[in-house]
Design a protein around this motif. Structure first.
Motif, PDB file in Angstrom:
ATOM      1  N   VAL A   1     -38.051 -52.529  19.121  1.00  0.00           N
ATOM      2  CA  VAL A   1     -39.278 -53.159  18.622  1.00  0.00           C
ATOM      3  C   VAL A   1     -39.871 -54.042  19.716  1.00  0.00           C
ATOM      4  CG1 VAL A   1     -40.227 -54.853  16.999  1.00  0.00           C
ATOM      5  CG2 VAL A   1     -38.579 -53.148  16.205  1.00  0.00           C
ATOM      6  N   GLY A   2     -41.151 -53.858  19.988  1.00  0.00           N
ATOM      7  CA  GLY A   2     -41.882 -54.756  20.873  1.00  0.00           C
ATOM      8  C   GLY A   2     -42.728 -55.694  20.024  1.00  0.00           C
ATOM      9  N   LEU A   3     -42.933 -56.902  20.488  1.00  0.00           N
ATOM     10  CA  LEU A   3     -43.735 -57.873  19.744  1.00  0.00           C
ATOM     11  C   LEU A   3     -44.867 -58.422  20.600  1.00  0.00           C
ATOM     12  CD1 LEU A   3     -41.081 -60.075  17.861  1.00  0.00           C
ATOM     13  CD2 LEU A   3     -42.629 -58.391  16.847  1.00  0.00           C
TER      14      LEU A   3
ATOM     15  N   PHE B   1     -32.367 -54.742  15.572  1.00  0.00           N
ATOM     16  CA  PHE B   1     -33.313 -54.068  16.446  1.00  0.00           C
ATOM     17  C   PHE B   1     -33.153 -54.598  17.871  1.00  0.00           C
ATOM     18  CE2 PHE B   1     -35.512 -54.252  12.279  1.00  0.00           C
ATOM     19  CZ  PHE B   1     -35.603 -52.895  12.029  1.00  0.00           C
ATOM     20  N   SER B   2     -33.494 -53.768  18.840  1.00  0.00           N
ATOM     21  CA  SER B   2     -33.612 -54.239  20.220  1.00  0.00           C
ATOM     22  C   SER B   2     -35.026 -54.776  20.401  1.00  0.00           C
ATOM     23  CB  SER B   2     -33.348 -53.105  21.204  1.00  0.00           C
ATOM     24  OG  SER B   2     -32.014 -52.627  21.076  1.00  0.00           O
ATOM     25  N   LEU B   3     -35.167 -55.865  21.147  1.00  0.00           N
ATOM     26  CA  LEU B   3     -36.463 -56.538  21.262  1.00  0.00           C
ATOM     27  C   LEU B   3     -37.038 -56.429  22.666  1.00  0.00           C
ATOM     28  CD1 LEU B   3     -38.665 -58.445  20.090  1.00  0.00           C
ATOM     29  CD2 LEU B   3     -37.216 -60.364  20.827  1.00  0.00           C
ATOM     30  N   LYS B   4     -38.329 -56.091  22.736  1.00  0.00           N
ATOM     31  CA  LYS B   4     -39.096 -56.158  23.962  1.00  0.00           C
ATOM     32  C   LYS B   4     -40.229 -57.172  23.754  1.00  0.00           C
ATOM     33  CE  LYS B   4     -37.277 -52.819  26.578  1.00  0.00           C
ATOM     34  NZ  LYS B   4     -36.715 -53.073  27.934  1.00  0.00           N
TER      35      LYS B   4
ATOM     36  N   LYS C   1     -43.397 -49.575  27.724  1.00  0.00           N
ATOM     37  CA  LYS C   1     -44.089 -48.723  26.755  1.00  0.00           C
ATOM     38  C   LYS C   1     -43.290 -47.452  26.472  1.00  0.00           C
ATOM     39  CE  LYS C   1     -48.798 -50.286  27.796  1.00  0.00           C
ATOM     40  NZ  LYS C   1     -50.128 -49.924  28.352  1.00  0.00           N
ATOM     41  N   LYS C   2     -42.677 -46.901  27.521  1.00  0.00           N
ATOM     42  CA  LYS C   2     -41.875 -45.683  27.336  1.00  0.00           C
ATOM     43  C   LYS C   2     -40.651 -45.949  26.459  1.00  0.00           C
ATOM     44  CE  LYS C   2     -41.087 -44.395  31.603  1.00  0.00           C
ATOM     45  NZ  LYS C   2     -40.555 -43.536  32.695  1.00  0.00           N
ATOM     46  N   ARG C   3     -40.024 -47.092  26.662  1.00  0.00           N
ATOM     47  CA  ARG C   3     -38.749 -47.376  26.000  1.00  0.00           C
ATOM     48  C   ARG C   3     -38.898 -48.074  24.651  1.00  0.00           C
ATOM     49  NH1 ARG C   3     -37.932 -47.078  31.283  1.00  0.00           N
ATOM     50  NH2 ARG C   3     -35.952 -46.275  32.080  1.00  0.00           N
ATOM     51  N   THR C   4     -40.102 -48.487  24.298  1.00  0.00           N
ATOM     52  CA  THR C   4     -40.340 -49.176  23.025  1.00  0.00           C
ATOM     53  C   THR C   4     -40.789 -48.189  21.965  1.00  0.00           C
ATOM     54  OG1 THR C   4     -40.945 -51.234  24.161  1.00  0.00           O
ATOM     55  CG2 THR C   4     -41.671 -51.001  21.883  1.00  0.00           C
ATOM     56  N   ASP C   5     -40.093 -48.175  20.837  1.00  0.00           N
ATOM     57  CA  ASP C   5     -40.471 -47.267  19.749  1.00  0.00           C
ATOM     58  C   ASP C   5     -41.758 -47.722  19.072  1.00  0.00           C
ATOM     59  OD1 ASP C   5     -38.222 -45.401  19.788  1.00  0.00           O
ATOM     60  OD2 ASP C   5     -37.010 -47.128  19.211  1.00  0.00           O
ATOM     61  N   MET C   6     -41.834 -49.008  18.754  1.00  0.00           N
ATOM     62  CA  MET C   6     -43.019 -49.495  18.052  1.00  0.00           C
ATOM     63  C   MET C   6     -43.343 -50.914  18.504  1.00  0.00           C
ATOM     64  SD  MET C   6     -43.888 -49.450  13.955  1.00  0.00           S
ATOM     65  CE  MET C   6     -42.506 -50.486  13.422  1.00  0.00           C
ATOM     66  N   LEU C   7     -44.605 -51.156  18.793  1.00  0.00           N
ATOM     67  CA  LEU C   7     -45.087 -52.482  19.162  1.00  0.00           C
ATOM     68  C   LEU C   7     -45.774 -53.095  17.939  1.00  0.00           C
ATOM     69  CD1 LEU C   7     -45.602 -54.582  21.472  1.00  0.00           C
ATOM     70  CD2 LEU C   7     -47.815 -53.442  21.801  1.00  0.00           C
TER      71      LEU C   7
ATOM     72  N   GLY D   1     -47.983 -51.936  13.312  1.00  0.00           N
ATOM     73  CA  GLY D   1     -47.108 -51.298  14.284  1.00  0.00           C
ATOM     74  C   GLY D   1     -47.811 -50.141  14.957  1.00  0.00           C
ATOM     75  N   ILE D   2     -47.771 -50.100  16.280  1.00  0.00           N
ATOM     76  CA  ILE D   2     -48.397 -49.011  17.034  1.00  0.00           C
ATOM     77  C   ILE D   2     -47.366 -48.376  17.964  1.00  0.00           C
ATOM     78  CG2 ILE D   2     -50.681 -50.079  16.981  1.00  0.00           C
ATOM     79  CD1 ILE D   2     -50.235 -50.856  19.923  1.00  0.00           C
ATOM     80  N   GLU D   3     -47.587 -47.104  18.295  1.00  0.00           N
ATOM     81  CA  GLU D   3     -46.799 -46.464  19.342  1.00  0.00           C
ATOM     82  C   GLU D   3     -47.436 -46.914  20.658  1.00  0.00           C
ATOM     83  OE1 GLU D   3     -45.311 -44.743  22.305  1.00  0.00           O
ATOM     84  OE2 GLU D   3     -47.295 -43.831  21.909  1.00  0.00           O
ATOM     85  N   PRO D   4     -46.711 -47.626  21.502  1.00  0.00           N
ATOM     86  CA  PRO D   4     -47.349 -48.311  22.633  1.00  0.00           C
ATOM     87  C   PRO D   4     -47.956 -47.429  23.713  1.00  0.00           C
ATOM     88  CG  PRO D   4     -44.951 -48.575  22.709  1.00  0.00           C
ATOM     89  CD  PRO D   4     -45.281 -47.957  21.390  1.00  0.00           C
ATOM     90  N   LEU D   5     -47.471 -46.215  23.921  1.00  0.00           N
ATOM     91  CA  LEU D   5     -48.055 -45.339  24.943  1.00  0.00           C
ATOM     92  C   LEU D   5     -49.433 -44.830  24.531  1.00  0.00           C
ATOM     93  CD1 LEU D   5     -45.087 -43.153  26.254  1.00  0.00           C
ATOM     94  CD2 LEU D   5     -46.503 -44.707  27.610  1.00  0.00           C
TER      95      LEU D   5
END
Length: 247
Positions: free
Chosen positions: A51-53, A90-93, A107-113, A158-162
């Motif tokens: 998860v990215g925030l 969750f793993s956090l970015k 962006k590649k490694r984050t499932d959802m921002l 939540g968005i797909e970051p790419l």
């Protein structure tokens, strides 16, 4: 006659002792802390979802976000959302100021921002500015008293970051608090605008107390939406979206 006057004076004093005095309006701002700790704790990264925030931000329709009270409220929401993301496995970015701040590898490694947009609102229920003539200096002073209500919502997106494709949206209502008594603690040379009045200690403390009362309830609602099972169900869609970018 003397006895009668003495008796009358005693009665006045006695009545005065039992006459309720209006509550004093505080002249200094109190310090309000907002904190929440989820009861769920699992090993960080154990559910295999990254998860990215983006740091929480206020909707453009809310003009009081730069006041001290709402800066503190926004920071607390951001800090506690970070903590619950980690506590739920969750793993956090991040957090990032915006999506554009994310580097390509993230962006590649984050499932959802996840973006957190907050739209609180204080609506005046009743009350008004009152003018008071000061004959010594021949000017008016102004004070405000009335009631307000706290309403609003927090939207989690939540968005797909790419690809910047939206894949998950939740709305959390701020539980209404109605008829909050507010009154300025100082006298002013003119009626204040919405932002300025929030910095008056009397108004600041009343609204700060209302926000503090509702904080745990708000975070409980946010916490309930961070479901490992639900996020896992988005994996196929996320994989398809990343494939559009060649990943």
């Amino acid at each position: 006659m003397t006895k009668s006057i003495s008796l009358s004076f005693a009665l006045v004093c006695l009545i005065g002792c039992f006459t309720p005095k209006p509550a004093a309006v505080p002249e200094t701002k109190q310090t309000y802390t907002f904190d929440y700790a989820t009861t769920e704790t699992v090993k960080p990264g154990s559910n295999g979802f990254v998860v990215g925030l983006v740091k929480p931000y206020y909707a453009t329709s809310f003009y009081s976000g730069n006041t001290e009270l709402f800066k503190n409220f926004k920071k607390a929401i951001g800090d506690d959302v970070e903590e619950l993301v980690i506590a739920k496995g969750f793993s956090l970015k991040g957090p990032y100021e915006t999506r554009d701040e994310m580097i390509f590898e993230d962006k590649k490694r984050t499932d959802m921002l996840i973006q957190v947009e907050m739209t609180p609102a204080f609506t005046a229920v009743e009350g008004q500015w009152k003018s008071n003539w000061i004959p010594i200096v021949n000017v008016y002073s102004y004070t405000y008293s009335g009631k307000a209500s706290l309403v609003g919502k927090i939207t989690l997106t939540g968005i797909e970051p790419l690809t910047n494709e939206k894949i998950w949206v939740k709305s959390v209502s701020i539980p209404n608090i109605e008829n909050i008594p507010i009154a300025t603690s100082k006298k002013y040379d003119r009626p204040l605008d919405e932002i300025a009045i929030l910095n008056d200690p009397g108004v600041y403390n009343a609204l700060g107390s209302a926000l503090q009362q509702q904080y745990r309830g708000i975070m409980e609602k946010i916490n309930a939406h961070f479901s490992g099972e639900e996020f896992a169900s988005l994996k196929t869609q996320i994989k398809e979206l990343k494939a559009k970018k060649g990943f």
